[in-house]
Motif scaffolding. Structure first.
Motif, PDB file in Angstrom:
ATOM      1  N   ILE A 189      -2.221  -8.579  10.736  1.00  0.00           N
ATOM      2  CA  ILE A 189      -2.962  -8.515   9.357  1.00  0.00           C
ATOM      3  C   ILE A 189      -3.624  -9.630   9.277  1.00  0.00           C
ATOM      4  CG2 ILE A 189      -2.993  -7.484   6.969  1.00  0.00           C
ATOM      5  CD1 ILE A 189      -0.454  -6.034   7.680  1.00  0.00           C
ATOM      6  N   PRO A 190      -5.059  -9.756   9.106  1.00  0.00           N
ATOM      7  CA  PRO A 190      -5.532 -11.130   8.936  1.00  0.00           C
ATOM      8  C   PRO A 190      -5.457 -11.524   7.468  1.00  0.00           C
ATOM      9  CG  PRO A 190      -7.179  -9.432   9.025  1.00  0.00           C
ATOM     10  CD  PRO A 190      -5.976  -8.750   9.547  1.00  0.00           C
ATOM     11  N   SER A 191      -5.872 -12.707   7.386  1.00  0.00           N
ATOM     12  CA  SER A 191      -5.863 -13.483   5.867  1.00  0.00           C
ATOM     13  C   SER A 191      -7.014 -12.689   4.920  1.00  0.00           C
ATOM     14  CB  SER A 191      -5.864 -14.756   5.704  1.00  0.00           C
ATOM     15  OG  SER A 191      -6.395 -15.289   4.592  1.00  0.00           O
ATOM     16  N   LYS A 192      -6.342 -12.422   3.755  1.00  0.00           N
ATOM     17  CA  LYS A 192      -7.440 -11.686   2.572  1.00  0.00           C
ATOM     18  C   LYS A 192      -8.071 -12.827   1.822  1.00  0.00           C
ATOM     19  CE  LYS A 192      -5.417  -7.381   2.510  1.00  0.00           C
ATOM     20  NZ  LYS A 192      -4.153  -7.497   3.564  1.00  0.00           N
ATOM     21  N   ARG A 193      -7.562 -14.313   2.054  1.00  0.00           N
ATOM     22  CA  ARG A 193      -8.013 -15.435   1.207  1.00  0.00           C
ATOM     23  C   ARG A 193      -9.469 -15.402   1.255  1.00  0.00           C
ATOM     24  NH1 ARG A 193      -3.808 -18.824   3.416  1.00  0.00           N
ATOM     25  NH2 ARG A 193      -2.191 -18.827   1.899  1.00  0.00           N
ATOM     26  N   GLY A 194     -10.287 -15.199   2.425  1.00  0.00           N
ATOM     27  CA  GLY A 194     -11.673 -15.471   2.378  1.00  0.00           C
ATOM     28  C   GLY A 194     -12.360 -14.324   1.530  1.00  0.00           C
ATOM     29  N   SER A 218      -2.204 -14.493   0.606  1.00  0.00           N
ATOM     30  CA  SER A 218      -3.173 -14.371   1.667  1.00  0.00           C
ATOM     31  C   SER A 218      -3.238 -13.044   2.275  1.00  0.00           C
ATOM     32  CB  SER A 218      -2.678 -15.173   2.709  1.00  0.00           C
ATOM     33  OG  SER A 218      -1.602 -14.843   3.380  1.00  0.00           O
ATOM     34  N   GLY A 219      -2.054 -11.996   2.405  1.00  0.00           N
ATOM     35  CA  GLY A 219      -1.775 -10.917   2.814  1.00  0.00           C
ATOM     36  C   GLY A 219      -1.788 -10.806   4.081  1.00  0.00           C
ATOM     37  N   GLU A 220      -1.393 -12.011   4.717  1.00  0.00           N
ATOM     38  CA  GLU A 220      -1.290 -11.936   6.154  1.00  0.00           C
ATOM     39  C   GLU A 220       0.268 -11.268   6.596  1.00  0.00           C
ATOM     40  OE1 GLU A 220      -3.005 -15.872   8.423  1.00  0.00           O
ATOM     41  OE2 GLU A 220      -2.069 -16.283   6.434  1.00  0.00           O
ATOM     42  N   GLY A 221       0.357 -10.963   7.713  1.00  0.00           N
ATOM     43  CA  GLY A 221       1.484 -10.265   8.164  1.00  0.00           C
ATOM     44  C   GLY A 221       1.139  -9.329   9.325  1.00  0.00           C
ATOM     45  N   MET A 222       2.241  -8.563   9.729  1.00  0.00           N
ATOM     46  CA  MET A 222       2.145  -7.650  10.817  1.00  0.00           C
ATOM     47  C   MET A 222       2.283  -6.147  10.446  1.00  0.00           C
ATOM     48  SD  MET A 222       1.734  -9.232  13.525  1.00  0.00           S
ATOM     49  CE  MET A 222       2.054  -8.268  14.899  1.00  0.00           C
ATOM     50  N   ALA A 223       1.530  -5.565  11.070  1.00  0.00           N
ATOM     51  CA  ALA A 223       1.819  -3.971  11.007  1.00  0.00           C
ATOM     52  C   ALA A 223       2.124  -3.265  12.207  1.00  0.00           C
ATOM     53  CB  ALA A 223       0.363  -3.445  10.737  1.00  0.00           C
ATOM     54  N   TYR A 224       3.137  -2.396  11.827  1.00  0.00           N
ATOM     55  CA  TYR A 224       4.007  -1.748  13.108  1.00  0.00           C
ATOM     56  C   TYR A 224       3.421  -0.225  13.313  1.00  0.00           C
ATOM     57  CZ  TYR A 224       6.179  -6.269  12.000  1.00  0.00           C
ATOM     58  OH  TYR A 224       6.516  -7.358  11.684  1.00  0.00           O
ATOM     59  N   GLU A 244       0.284  -7.324  -3.213  1.00  0.00           N
ATOM     60  CA  GLU A 244      -0.464  -6.503  -2.435  1.00  0.00           C
ATOM     61  C   GLU A 244      -1.150  -5.309  -3.623  1.00  0.00           C
ATOM     62  OE1 GLU A 244      -0.732  -4.019   1.635  1.00  0.00           O
ATOM     63  OE2 GLU A 244       0.824  -3.319   0.322  1.00  0.00           O
ATOM     64  N   LYS A 245      -0.241  -5.020  -4.631  1.00  0.00           N
ATOM     65  CA  LYS A 245      -0.664  -3.996  -5.497  1.00  0.00           C
ATOM     66  C   LYS A 245      -1.768  -4.632  -6.563  1.00  0.00           C
ATOM     67  CE  LYS A 245       1.825  -0.810  -3.715  1.00  0.00           C
ATOM     68  NZ  LYS A 245       2.204  -1.729  -2.678  1.00  0.00           N
ATOM     69  N   LEU A 246      -1.574  -6.090  -6.845  1.00  0.00           N
ATOM     70  CA  LEU A 246      -2.434  -6.810  -7.446  1.00  0.00           C
ATOM     71  C   LEU A 246      -4.057  -7.095  -6.666  1.00  0.00           C
ATOM     72  CD1 LEU A 246      -3.262  -8.506 -10.171  1.00  0.00           C
ATOM     73  CD2 LEU A 246      -2.092 -10.586  -8.920  1.00  0.00           C
TER      74      LEU A 246
END
Length: 425
Positions: free
Chosen positions: A226-231, A184-190, A153-155
């Protein structure tokens, strides 16, 4: 006997060197305690040349003091990025040395030190970003990534900051690294609400959030995907390549990304955006239609198709805008564009009216054209009124609506709208 004296002399020199090194490290510790990190670094530099002969415990001590001195210099804003990186690497040296030797005198402090360095890097990056010093912020973020290569994520944010700072070559390098690592950065935020202030707060993990909810410190827990950041990543790679006039490479980058990630619709959207920039509307529409086939209720995509269609097919554009409003009833831009479509023929009618003379034939034609123009004005009113209702601060819409009321001699409505606008000032 001579060789014996040589050995004794060598041992004496070694002892002297070891003692000198110890003295320099102690001097560095003393300088650091007195708040003089620069002097500490000078003492350590003198000791470093003798480090190869030192014991493992002395090496660990040396790197620990060096890390603390570098961290102190960074806190004083003295070449913060370089010193934070130096501090992190020195703490890592401590951990490696003590792990290999089986000792742990500094291990706990060094582990905490690395975490402290990472937090400092992130805080510095945020500060630089707030001041729009994006390149400096990018450097801090990339250093945080170098410290912990698992934190992609930092990159990602280092690349984003580089883009904001218009250092596109650096950004391209970072994005290509993210691409290579298939980030991709996909995941979940709580999230949950703090009972003390009723403010919703973010939690980095579900367990921490849930435990605090059980303790009744927080309420209303919710999870957010958290949606994919690939696009975005591939699109930015393509945009940078386009800026470098490497159009085919840009197209290829996105096409390859879609093959590698066939279910990631964000990549299809990214590719569509590139073709939109290239004004290849046929390919753009084809790609957007692919996404809409999977997600027909995406109002933004439907609206975008309306914008494209408005260039040569106003009937289709109207259908797309109305469909966007069906999906999202408060889509202000769709109402605005419907009004623009409706008024599109008004200028042509006015031009024709202005060319007419005063003969009976011309006056009759004038009346016909005026009736057609009034029809356009009447048809636009519902769209303009709704757009202004949704966005009361839009001065252009208000002005257009006032002009339409005036042209149709709807003086009561014009007067009421003027009064409302004046009251809002």
């Amino acid at each position: 006997m001579k060789s014996k004296y040589v050995l004794l002399a060598s041992a004496f020199v070694l002892t002297m060197n070891t003692q000198a090194q110890k003295d320099q490290i102690k001097a560095a510790e003393k300088a650091l305690k007195s708040g003089n990190a620069a002097e500490a670094m000078t003492s350590l530099a003198q000791a470093e040349s003798l480090l190869s002969a030192a014991s493992e415990s002395e090496k660990a001590q040396f790197h620990f003091v060096k890390a603390n001195a570098a961290l102190d210099l960074a806190a004083k804003k003295m070449d913060a990025a370089s010193n934070l990186k130096l501090a992190a690497n020195s703490y890592k040296q401590v951990l490696a040395i003590e792990k290999a030797s089986g000792k742990s005198k500094y291990t706990e402090q060094a582990t905490a030190g690395i975490a402290n360095v990472k937090n400092s890097l992130i805080n510095n990056a945020v500060d630089e970003g707030n001041q729009k010093n994006y390149l400096a912020g990018s450097q801090f973020l990339y250093t945080a990534y170098e410290i912990d290569n698992s934190d992609l994520e930092k990159l990602y944010f280092a690349a984003s900051y580089a883009v904001n700072g218009q250092d596109y070559d650096t950004a391209l390098g970072y994005y290509n690294e993210l691409k290579k690592l298939n980030y991709s950065g996909e995941g979940m935020a709580y999230y949950a609400k703090n009972v003390l202030n009723e403010q919703e707060e973010f939690f980095s993990n579900k367990e921490d959030r849930d435990s605090k909810v059980k303790l009744k410190l927080y309420t209303d827990p919710r999870d957010e995907a958290i949606p994919s950041k690939r696009g975005e990543i591939y699109k930015n790679i393509a945009l940078i390549l386009l800026q470098k006039n490497q159009t085919e490479a840009a197209k290829l980058a996105l096409a390859e990304a879609r093959v590698a990630n066939p279910d990631d619709t964000s990549l299809t959207l990214a590719e569509a955006d590139i073709y939109l920039q290239l004004q290849d509307f046929v390919t753009y529409k084809k790609l957007i239609s692919e996404v809409l086939a999977k997600n027909p209720n995406d109002a933004d995509l439907v609206y975008n198709l309306g914008v494209i269609a408005s260039k040569n097919d106003p009937v289709a554009a109207e259908q797309y805008y109305k469909r966007a409003i069906e999906i999202k009833p408060d889509y202000v831009n769709a109402y605005l564009n419907l009004a623009i479509l409706t008024l599109d023929g008004e200028k042509k009618l006015v031009d024709e009216m202005n060319k007419l003379g005063t003969s009976d034939k011309d006056m009759k034609k004038y009346d016909v054209l005026k009736k057609q123009r009034d029809g356009l004005f009447l048809a636009s009113i519902p769209y303009l009124e709704k757009a202004l209702e949704l966005n009361p601060d839009n001065a252009d819409v208000a002005t257009t609506l006032l002009n339409v009321y005036g042209a149709l001699e709807m003086m009561d409505k014009k007067k009421a709208l003027k009064a409302k606008l004046n009251a809002a000032k």
